[in-house]
Design a protein around this motif. Structure first.
Motif, PDB file in Angstrom:
ATOM      1  N   ASN A 633       0.824  -1.205   0.000  1.00 63.75           N
ATOM      2  CA  ASN A 633       0.000   0.000   0.000  1.00 63.75           C
ATOM      3  C   ASN A 633       0.860   1.258   0.000  1.00 63.75           C
ATOM      4  OD1 ASN A 633      -1.971   1.745   2.444  1.00 63.75           O
ATOM      5  ND2 ASN A 633      -2.310   1.723   0.257  1.00 63.75           N
ATOM      6  N   GLN A 634       0.475   2.233  -0.816  1.00 62.57           N
ATOM      7  CA  GLN A 634       1.087   3.551  -0.769  1.00 62.57           C
ATOM      8  C   GLN A 634       0.066   4.586  -1.217  1.00 62.57           C
ATOM      9  OE1 GLN A 634       4.052   2.460  -4.161  1.00 62.57           O
ATOM     10  NE2 GLN A 634       3.778   4.664  -4.333  1.00 62.57           N
ATOM     11  N   ASP A 635       0.119   5.761  -0.603  1.00 62.51           N
ATOM     12  CA  ASP A 635      -0.775   6.846  -0.983  1.00 62.51           C
ATOM     13  C   ASP A 635      -0.195   7.589  -2.178  1.00 62.51           C
ATOM     14  OD1 ASP A 635      -2.392   6.132   1.155  1.00 62.51           O
ATOM     15  OD2 ASP A 635      -1.369   7.505   2.534  1.00 62.51           O
ATOM     16  N   LEU A 636      -1.066   8.245  -2.943  1.00 61.23           N
ATOM     17  CA  LEU A 636      -0.649   8.889  -4.180  1.00 61.23           C
ATOM     18  C   LEU A 636      -0.803  10.404  -4.106  1.00 61.23           C
ATOM     19  CD1 LEU A 636      -2.234   6.504  -6.853  1.00 61.23           C
ATOM     20  CD2 LEU A 636       0.027   6.372  -5.775  1.00 61.23           C
ATOM     21  N   ALA A 637       0.026  11.082  -4.884  1.00 57.57           N
ATOM     22  CA  ALA A 637      -0.061  12.537  -5.006  1.00 57.57           C
ATOM     23  C   ALA A 637      -1.217  12.896  -5.935  1.00 57.57           C
ATOM     24  CB  ALA A 637       1.248  13.093  -5.552  1.00 57.57           C
ATOM     25  N   PHE A 638      -1.813  14.074  -5.701  1.00 54.49           N
ATOM     26  CA  PHE A 638      -2.887  14.554  -6.565  1.00 54.49           C
ATOM     27  C   PHE A 638      -2.753  16.064  -6.733  1.00 54.49           C
ATOM     28  CE2 PHE A 638      -4.426  14.436  -2.203  1.00 54.49           C
ATOM     29  CZ  PHE A 638      -4.970  15.698  -2.017  1.00 54.49           C
ATOM     30  N   GLU A 639      -3.369  16.560  -7.796  1.00 57.30           N
ATOM     31  CA  GLU A 639      -3.287  17.981  -8.120  1.00 57.30           C
ATOM     32  C   GLU A 639      -4.636  18.647  -7.899  1.00 57.30           C
ATOM     33  OE1 GLU A 639      -1.732  20.805 -11.816  1.00 57.30           O
ATOM     34  OE2 GLU A 639      -2.705  18.886 -12.237  1.00 57.30           O
ATOM     35  N   GLU A 646       1.598  16.248  -2.234  1.00 62.08           N
ATOM     36  CA  GLU A 646       2.358  15.014  -2.084  1.00 62.08           C
ATOM     37  C   GLU A 646       1.877  14.244  -0.854  1.00 62.08           C
ATOM     38  OE1 GLU A 646       4.455  14.052  -4.342  1.00 62.08           O
ATOM     39  OE2 GLU A 646       4.400  15.932  -5.492  1.00 62.08           O
ATOM     40  N   PRO A 647       1.822  12.915  -0.943  1.00 59.46           N
ATOM     41  CA  PRO A 647       1.400  12.130   0.230  1.00 59.46           C
ATOM     42  C   PRO A 647       2.430  12.233   1.348  1.00 59.46           C
ATOM     43  CG  PRO A 647       2.228  10.686  -1.500  1.00 59.46           C
ATOM     44  CD  PRO A 647       2.151  12.059  -2.094  1.00 59.46           C
ATOM     45  N   LYS A 648       1.933  12.306   2.565  1.00 58.03           N
ATOM     46  CA  LYS A 648       2.807  12.442   3.725  1.00 58.03           C
ATOM     47  C   LYS A 648       2.402  11.452   4.804  1.00 58.03           C
ATOM     48  CE  LYS A 648       3.527  17.409   2.902  1.00 58.03           C
ATOM     49  NZ  LYS A 648       3.371  18.773   3.461  1.00 58.03           N
ATOM     50  N   LYS A 649       3.261  11.341   5.788  1.00 55.64           N
ATOM     51  CA  LYS A 649       2.940  10.515   6.938  1.00 55.64           C
ATOM     52  C   LYS A 649       1.669  11.061   7.589  1.00 55.64           C
ATOM     53  CE  LYS A 649       5.685  10.947  10.440  1.00 55.64           C
ATOM     54  NZ  LYS A 649       6.875  10.842  11.325  1.00 55.64           N
ATOM     55  N   GLU A 660      -9.776  17.396   1.934  1.00 54.50           N
ATOM     56  CA  GLU A 660      -9.319  17.109   0.579  1.00 54.50           C
ATOM     57  C   GLU A 660      -9.588  15.646   0.242  1.00 54.50           C
ATOM     58  OE1 GLU A 660      -5.534  20.250   0.474  1.00 54.50           O
ATOM     59  OE2 GLU A 660      -5.192  18.110   0.864  1.00 54.50           O
ATOM     60  N   PRO A 661      -9.464  15.268  -1.037  1.00 51.85           N
ATOM     61  CA  PRO A 661      -9.631  13.862  -1.416  1.00 51.85           C
ATOM     62  C   PRO A 661      -8.529  12.991  -0.811  1.00 51.85           C
ATOM     63  CG  PRO A 661      -9.805  15.298  -3.333  1.00 51.85           C
ATOM     64  CD  PRO A 661      -9.281  16.140  -2.211  1.00 51.85           C
ATOM     65  N   PHE A 662      -8.834  11.714  -0.688  1.00 48.65           N
ATOM     66  CA  PHE A 662      -7.861  10.732  -0.210  1.00 48.65           C
ATOM     67  C   PHE A 662      -7.679   9.697  -1.312  1.00 48.65           C
ATOM     68  CE2 PHE A 662      -6.937   6.660   1.969  1.00 48.65           C
ATOM     69  CZ  PHE A 662      -5.733   7.009   2.569  1.00 48.65           C
ATOM     70  N   ILE A 663      -6.438   9.548  -1.787  1.00 46.98           N
ATOM     71  CA  ILE A 663      -6.139   8.641  -2.893  1.00 46.98           C
ATOM     72  C   ILE A 663      -5.046   7.677  -2.449  1.00 46.98           C
ATOM     73  CG2 ILE A 663      -5.609   8.457  -5.344  1.00 46.98           C
ATOM     74  CD1 ILE A 663      -8.002  10.281  -4.736  1.00 46.98           C
ATOM     75  N   SER A 664      -5.340   6.387  -2.521  1.00 50.44           N
ATOM     76  CA  SER A 664      -4.365   5.385  -2.115  1.00 50.44           C
ATOM     77  C   SER A 664      -4.280   4.305  -3.186  1.00 50.44           C
ATOM     78  CB  SER A 664      -4.759   4.778  -0.766  1.00 50.44           C
ATOM     79  OG  SER A 664      -3.663   4.135  -0.157  1.00 50.44           O
ATOM     80  N   ALA A 665      -3.268   3.457  -3.074  1.00 50.36           N
ATOM     81  CA  ALA A 665      -3.042   2.450  -4.109  1.00 50.36           C
ATOM     82  C   ALA A 665      -2.425   1.196  -3.516  1.00 50.36           C
ATOM     83  CB  ALA A 665      -2.134   3.009  -5.203  1.00 50.36           C
ATOM     84  N   ILE A 666      -2.613   0.088  -4.216  1.00 50.08           N
ATOM     85  CA  ILE A 666      -1.922  -1.168  -3.942  1.00 50.08           C
ATOM     86  C   ILE A 666      -1.094  -1.484  -5.181  1.00 50.08           C
ATOM     87  CG2 ILE A 666      -2.143  -3.609  -3.388  1.00 50.08           C
ATOM     88  CD1 ILE A 666      -3.124  -1.845  -1.148  1.00 50.08           C
ATOM     89  N   LYS A 688     -12.957  15.845 -11.402  1.00 49.44           N
ATOM     90  CA  LYS A 688     -11.927  15.179 -12.197  1.00 49.44           C
ATOM     91  C   LYS A 688     -10.590  15.507 -11.559  1.00 49.44           C
ATOM     92  CE  LYS A 688     -10.051  14.739 -16.878  1.00 49.44           C
ATOM     93  NZ  LYS A 688     -10.125  15.217 -18.286  1.00 49.44           N
ATOM     94  N   LEU A 689      -9.939  14.487 -11.026  1.00 49.69           N
ATOM     95  CA  LEU A 689      -8.731  14.690 -10.236  1.00 49.69           C
ATOM     96  C   LEU A 689      -7.526  14.081 -10.946  1.00 49.69           C
ATOM     97  CD1 LEU A 689      -8.002  15.833  -7.353  1.00 49.69           C
ATOM     98  CD2 LEU A 689      -7.995  13.448  -6.602  1.00 49.69           C
ATOM     99  N   THR A 690      -6.502  14.890 -11.142  1.00 50.36           N
ATOM    100  CA  THR A 690      -5.256  14.394 -11.719  1.00 50.36           C
ATOM    101  C   THR A 690      -4.392  13.813 -10.608  1.00 50.36           C
ATOM    102  OG1 THR A 690      -5.317  16.056 -13.472  1.00 50.36           O
ATOM    103  CG2 THR A 690      -3.207  14.985 -13.055  1.00 50.36           C
ATOM    104  N   ILE A 691      -3.917  12.587 -10.820  1.00 49.66           N
ATOM    105  CA  ILE A 691      -3.080  11.916  -9.826  1.00 49.66           C
ATOM    106  C   ILE A 691      -1.765  11.508 -10.479  1.00 49.66           C
ATOM    107  CG2 ILE A 691      -5.091  11.071  -8.561  1.00 49.66           C
ATOM    108  CD1 ILE A 691      -4.567   8.300  -9.799  1.00 49.66           C
TER     109      ILE A 691
END
Length: 717
Positions: A633-639, A646-649, A660-666, A688-691
């Motif tokens: 798992n890691q979180d992703l940056a979005f614009e 940028e994703p942070k701790k 704000e939106p929350f965007i994560s990934a596997i 429409k969110l750019t990631i």
């Protein structure tokens, strides 16, 4: 005493007296206050003939909704319903016999087919022969097709003149519109998916293929005083599913969206049907999905064949390792914690020896203090250790006392600001004393192997400037809690799960939701008091995030499997419920007719669509199982607004603090699964969110309302 002192004291007394009067009016009881409907601007029918001086029956206002006509009746006598009704236009007569009518609903005729122009209605009382009236109204043919075709939507919940939400079609677009817009001088708040909206009486555009939870509330005070049970409060709720139109929106994305499947189509009855209608699929490897059987005619195996790993222990012919159980105070005959604190070790371990064979077992000793005393904690440790010793493969956890770091339920409307919890990532540790080590070295730290966090729906007040409520923070607060738990050394190997429920548990003596059901034998309407339902968008989010970022969920249910049938209800004078009303179609049949046996089991008293959406999320997560198993798992940056975030701790708490939106990934090799949500935007908005993906590629995803967005794709490297 000087004159100036007298003036000063008199002024002070006046100020204090005024403040006291203001406080009493603001926070004091509403007893004796009557709130009368403020009529909407609707057309009035013209009385043509009224040969009923004895009852003064008249038709007042009327409303046309598609092919349905509603008429407001007035009379100076009771017991008039039901009615025989004739609709006359250009010499043609349409007859409707034994039309029911009750307080709170206008006389309603469905599927009327007329031409444009003047039309007459004749209403004749069956309850009092000779009491009748004839009136004239205008029929508008342009409104006949304003409501979406009946086969394409489902609505359940309240049904009266206070809330009447339907999907309106205009220029091939769909709008939700409240045709009631009930006002009585109290503060009136309307929410979709627990976010305040305005303009529902005019129509709000929505997308098909989703289920909308619409709640209306009234209080004779500012809405954020909803906690005050002394005030006059009312609530209505309608839950509306709109079928997908079969057209998939094109997205400019390198990822492939995994959406709510087009085969999902709720039926119009009160039961859910995921246990028969959903495709069969095996549970996702390594995940826990603990549920309850909802339909008593559906075998348990149907649930195991649809991604569920455990069912309650009262089920028959279920392998013990597929059973779950939540131990309530009933395990100890409802004895208090003082009794338990005095038991010797051998007695406690003897009790532990009785717990065998479950696949999952949870403590829920809700009559005890959630922060255990040292004496209670010591004995619970002995109890849990003996269970683990006898059942080494059991999934064991403490729901009531919680995992080491319990859900703080943060939000921006009180002193538990999300940003204030970012410091907890610097030194991850328990946030309560249940996991403190006792003087003899005993502790819970090496006893439990599952870390649950509470995701029960939160209150839908207070409301901030954007219309958000504490419930909008529930998901992110839960993600934050489990991520801290996974950082605590003695819990790193635990499974992390959401512990859920399908409704809001009242905390402030909240009024119940009148839930409307139609019966056919006898014909009439049953209205049961029910709790507020959680939004379907929230249920789907909880399911997906629990299975994709963590290890699954346990969704509590407070009754055994139900039967089916519109008339399958048993009501006795001793019935335990939150209130009930009975409106017989003939205006005569007594509610005692339901004091009968129901051999095949009572039907549900509300539509449990949240549980169905939990299972829907399980099916959607199954579609990306190949990435989930063994992925990281890691979180992703979005614009947003031209700035990259940028994703942070502590990302979940950080975006909650900024709304704000929350965007994560596997990620697994070159495969990626992306899961995103905006918990705070308008329930009808699309973002429409750019990631930015881990390989540096930028792409976009669509976030609709507060619904989760699930994608999968392939990385370049």
């Amino acid at each position: 005493m000087s004159k100036s002192a007298i003036i000063w004291i008199s002024t002070l007394l006046l100020v204090l007296s005024g403040a006291g009067i203001w406080a009493w009016q603001r926070y004091g009881p509403s007893e004796g206050k009557v709130f009368v409907e403020i009529p909407n601007e609707l057309p009035f029918a013209t009385t043509i003939d009224s040969a009923s001086n004895a009852c003064d029956l008249t038709v007042r206002r009327y409303r046309q909704i598609g092919k349905e006509m509603q008429f407001e009746l007035a009379a100076n006598a009771g017991g008039l319903a039901p009615y025989n009704v004739e609709i006359i236009q250009n010499g043609k007569v349409q007859r409707f016999e034994k039309v029911p009518h009750r307080l709170g609903i206008w006389l309603t005729l469905t599927d009327i087919n007329l031409n444009e122009g003047k039309t007459s209605i004749k209403v004749s009382s069956i309850g009092q022969p000779g009491c009748e009236t004839t009136a004239e109204f205008d029929y508008n043919t342009s409104l006949k097709t304003q409501i979406l075709e009946e086969s394409k939507w489902v609505r359940q919940g309240s049904k009266d003149n206070w809330l009447d939400v339907r999907p309106v079609v205009k220029n091939n677009r769909i709008f939700l519109k409240d045709f009631a817009n009930f006002q009585d001088g109290r503060t009136h708040v309307v929410m979709i998916d627990n976010i305040v909206v305005t303009g529902l009486e005019n129509g709000l555009e929505v997308k098909p293929g989703y289920l909308y939870n619409v709640t209306a509330k009234w209080i004779d005070a500012p809405y954020n005083d909803w906690w005050n049970s002394l005030k006059n409060r009312s609530v209505r709720q309608q839950n509306i599913w709109i079928s997908a139109n079969g057209v998939t929106a094109k997205e400019e994305s390198t990822l492939t969206r995994i959406d709510i499947p087009t085969w999902y189509a709720p039926k119009k009855d009160i039961n859910v049907h995921f246990d028969t209608d959903f495709p069969e699929f095996k549970p996702i490897e390594g995940k826990l999905v603990m549920q309850y059987r909802l339909n008593n005619w559906v075998p348990a195996q149907n649930y195991f064949n649809r991604g569920i790993t455990h069912l309650p222990a009262w089920e028959k012919n279920v392998p013990t390792d597929k059973m779950h159980w939540t131990a309530s105070p009933g395990l100890f005959q409802d004895k208090n914690q003082d009794w338990f604190a005095g038991l010797p070790r051998e007695e406690v371990e003897k009790l532990g020896n009785n717990i065998t064979g479950f696949g999952a077992y949870a403590f829920d000793f809700e009559f005890w203090n959630q922060i255990y005393t040292p004496e209670v904690k010591q004995r619970l440790i002995w109890f849990a250790e003996r269970i683990r010793k006898n059942n080494p493969n059991m999934n064991l956890f403490d729901y009531w006392g919680g995992s080491a770091y319990t859900n703080p339920h943060f939000n921006t409307m009180n002193d538990k600001k999300p940003g204030s919890f970012l410091k907890d990532y610097d030194n991850p540790a328990p946030n309560h004393t249940n996991y403190d080590i006792l003087p003899n070295g005993d502790s819970f730290q090496n006893v439990f192997n599952v870390s649950p966090t509470d995701v029960y729906p939160r209150p839908s007040f207070g409301v901030d400037e954007q219309g958000n409520t504490p419930n909008n923070f529930t998901l992110l607060s839960a993600i934050h809690a489990l991520r801290i738990n996974e950082l605590i050394p003695f819990q790193k190997k635990n499974k992390s799960i959401f512990y859920a429920w399908n409704r809001y548990m009242p905390l402030y003596k909240d009024p119940v939701v009148p839930w409307h059901l139609e019966t056919t034998d006898p014909k009439g309407e049953l209205v049961f008091g029910q709790l507020e339902m959680m939004p379907a968008s929230q249920a789907l989010s909880m399911s997906l995030f629990s299975l994709i970022l963590f290890d699954g969920y346990y969704i509590w249910h407070d009754s055994q499997a139900a039967g089916r049938g519109a008339n399958s209800y048993r009501i006795t004078p001793e019935s335990m419920d939150w209130g009930k009303e009975w409106y017989p179609a003939d205006a005569k049949t007594n509610i005692s007719v339901f004091n009968r046996t129901v051999p095949d089991g009572e039907a549900p008293r509300y539509w449990d669509y949240p549980t169905e959406f939990y299972v829907l999320g399980n099916w959607m997560a199954k579609q990306v199982e190949d990435v989930l198993v063994g992925g990281t798992n890691q979180d992703l940056a979005f614009e947003m607004n031209g700035t990259w975030h940028e994703p942070k701790k502590g990302q979940a708490a950080l975006v909650a603090d900024k709304k704000e939106p929350f965007i994560s990934a596997i990620v697994k090799g070159n495969k990626i699964v992306v899961l995103g949500i905006d918990s705070f935007q308008s329930p009808t908005a699309t973002k429409k969110l750019t990631i930015r993906l881990p390989d540096g590629e930028k792409t976009s995803i669509l976030l609709y309302g507060n619904w989760p967005a699930l994608y999968r794709g392939t990385l370049k490297k």
